[in-house]
Design an enzyme around this catalytic site. Structure first.
Site, PDB file in Angstrom:
ATOM      1  N   TYR A 146       0.849  -1.189   0.000  1.00  0.00           N
ATOM      2  CA  TYR A 146       0.000   0.000   0.000  1.00  0.00           C
ATOM      3  C   TYR A 146       0.882   1.236   0.000  1.00  0.00           C
ATOM      4  O   TYR A 146       1.790   1.362   0.828  1.00  0.00           O
ATOM      5  CB  TYR A 146      -0.908   0.010   1.235  1.00  0.00           C
ATOM      6  CG  TYR A 146      -1.842   1.193   1.296  1.00  0.00           C
ATOM      7  CD1 TYR A 146      -2.848   1.366   0.346  1.00  0.00           C
ATOM      8  CD2 TYR A 146      -1.717   2.161   2.302  1.00  0.00           C
ATOM      9  CE1 TYR A 146      -3.706   2.458   0.394  1.00  0.00           C
ATOM     10  CE2 TYR A 146      -2.578   3.249   2.366  1.00  0.00           C
ATOM     11  CZ  TYR A 146      -3.570   3.396   1.409  1.00  0.00           C
ATOM     12  OH  TYR A 146      -4.416   4.475   1.462  1.00  0.00           O
ATOM     13  N   ASP A 241       9.316   3.357   0.180  1.00  0.00           N
ATOM     14  CA  ASP A 241       8.190   3.934   0.910  1.00  0.00           C
ATOM     15  C   ASP A 241       8.344   3.529   2.368  1.00  0.00           C
ATOM     16  O   ASP A 241       7.975   2.426   2.761  1.00  0.00           O
ATOM     17  CB  ASP A 241       6.872   3.424   0.317  1.00  0.00           C
ATOM     18  CG  ASP A 241       5.663   3.944   1.092  1.00  0.00           C
ATOM     19  OD1 ASP A 241       5.862   4.594   2.136  1.00  0.00           O
ATOM     20  OD2 ASP A 241       4.527   3.683   0.647  1.00  0.00           O
ATOM     21  N   LYS A 269       3.521   9.053   8.941  1.00  0.00           N
ATOM     22  CA  LYS A 269       3.204   8.441  10.235  1.00  0.00           C
ATOM     23  C   LYS A 269       4.064   8.996  11.387  1.00  0.00           C
ATOM     24  O   LYS A 269       3.784  10.070  11.869  1.00  0.00           O
ATOM     25  CB  LYS A 269       3.255   6.912  10.130  1.00  0.00           C
ATOM     26  CG  LYS A 269       2.208   6.439   9.100  1.00  0.00           C
ATOM     27  CD  LYS A 269       1.789   5.005   9.200  1.00  0.00           C
ATOM     28  CE  LYS A 269       0.510   4.811   8.392  1.00  0.00           C
ATOM     29  NZ  LYS A 269       0.676   4.116   7.129  1.00  0.00           N
TER      30      LYS A 269
END
Ligand SMILES: *Cc1c(COP(=O)(O)O)cnc(C)c1O
Length: 433
Positions: A146, A241, A269
């Site tokens: 994702y 990522d 995050k």
């Protein structure tokens, strides 16, 4: 221990009238585990409280950011202090420089940095930049990975690595995903094959160096090193990522852990300390193609927002000072080993996967889970029973079998105890189901 969910249930009904599905991000709706999502009123340390006053030991950690526990004092103070001076200026601030330099201490590969507001923005901007820099259109991504919700990244399922991607969301024109090539994670040969088939057309390979969005799936053996060498040999950019793994699996993320220097990296995050922040950065010669220096456009009204920068700075500062990674590792190991043993005692087939303070438990009789195909063979039903068993005992897990659990430094011995005894109860229920 029977809990009341009256208020959460009422709020969920009320919420559905005004917010789609009652939530602002789909997984929060408890779709894959059933039941009512908990409406949270407050959090501190390792714990959450819902609107009914129930207390939970939290393993979601806001999906990763809360590595130091909720409401971390220096982060709260930094936000309060910053707010006193104004919440947004839409102009450069000294804070952005300091924060960028702090990030560089952990991620030296990020020679130049751009702050954005989410992980999604970071990955889509990094890919635009990779395309602009190389003059090529295609990207390679891995099944089950994702990278946020940009159109051409919403491709994960099905058609095998050598065919073109098919969108997994309605509203994404097939033509938008025609440049997205899919490979199986941990399968270097497939990547090699794609690069041969599309020689001179691939701008970048983007990956979660350690997958956390199909449950925790770690790289096998030399996969990452070989992938990095392959990308280099084929003159294709490598984009890590690290939105989830950055400051999580090590201070310097997976790139520090595995000793790889990607061309571009994406963060999110943890770097926001709970506020919305993303960042991307990398080789200076590539970053120079970004506006205002170069022709690749990217912008954001609230990018580099002072509250977000203050929160992120306090967070990363605290991590730099504490270096909590070996402690997190140890605690995570005790929890994962403990749950694995308890499943074995009950003859419940399960794969327990862990990397640092991220972990997952797959209900499956496979010997290991190394890619998306294998992840899809797990028992979602058993997870559901386990999930609600844990919740009854006051342990709040990510409400999906495809999400990793996140540990914080506030999870101590008492919390390990709570977790393992809750797991005994939940596994008994799984056994009976
Ligand atoms: C969470 C996540 C994203 C998306 O970040 P948002 O802030 O939710 O847009 C991208 N990549 C990875 C690896 C993630 O875990």
């Amino acid at each position: 221990m029977v809990k009341s969910f009256t208020k959460s249930t009422q709020l969920f009904e009320k919420s559905k009238k005004v917010l789609v599905g009652g939530v602002n991000s789909p997984v929060r709706a408890f779709g894959s585990v059933g039941g009512t999502p908990l409406f949270i009123s407050q959090a501190k340390g390792a714990y959450l409280w819902d609107e009914d006053g129930n207390r939970y030991l939290d393993y979601v950690g806001s999906w990763g950011p809360m590595i130091l526990g909720h409401a971390y004092p220096s982060v709260i103070a930094a936000v309060q202090q910053a707010a006193e001076s104004g919440t947004s200026f839409g102009a450069p601030t000294a804070r952005e420089i300091e924060f960028a330099r702090l990030i560089q201490q952990a991620f030296p590969s990020m020679e130049q940095i751009r702050f954005v507001n989410s992980g999604t923005e970071a990955t889509m901007s990094a890919i635009r930049l990779a395309r602009g820099f190389t003059g090529r259109d295609k990207i390679i991504k891995f099944e089950g990975a994702y990278h946020g919700h940009a159109d051409y990244l919403l491709v994960k399922a099905g058609s095998g690595a050598t065919t073109l991607g098919v969108p997994t969301s309605k509203g994404v024109p097939a033509s938008f995903t025609e440049h997205t090539l899919l490979a199986r994670y941990n399968d270097l040969a497939q990547v090699q094959q794609l690069l041969e088939q599309h020689r001179g057309e691939v701008a970048a390979i983007i990956l979660e160096p350690v997958c956390g969005n199909m449950g925790l799936v770690a790289p096998q053996g030399p996969f990452l090193q070989q992938l990095a060498e392959l990308a280099k040999a084929e003159n294709v950019l490598l984009i890590f990522d690290e939105v989830m793994t950055g400051f999580r699996v090590a201070f310097g993320g997976a790139q520090e852990l595995y000793g790889i220097r990607p061309d571009l990296s994406c963060l999110g995050k943890i770097i926001g300390g709970g506020l919305p922040v993303g960042a991307f950065g990398g080789r200076a010669d590539i970053m120079a193609h970004l506006a205002p220096e170069g022709p690749v456009y990217q912008a954001g009204t609230l990018s580099g927002n002072p509250l977000a920068m203050a929160a992120g700075h306090a967070m990363i500062q605290a991590l730099a000072e504490q270096k909590p990674y070996s402690q997190l590792n140890q605690t995570a190991k005790i929890i994962v080993d403990g749950i694995r043993e308890r499943a074995e005692q009950r003859h419940i087939p399960m794969v327990a996967a862990r990397l640092g303070s991220m972990f997952s438990f797959f209900f499956t009789d496979q010997a290991a889970v190394t890619n998306y195909d294998e992840v899809q063979q797990i028992s979602a039903d058993r997870f559901k029973v386990f999930y609600h068993g844990m919740l009854e005992q006051g342990v709040y897990l990510p409400p999906s079998p495809y999400e990793a659990w996140f540990l914080s430094t506030e999870h101590g011995e008492a919390e390990v105890e709570i977790t393992l005894s809750a797991a005994e109860h939940a596994l008994d229920l799984v056994k009976k189901s």
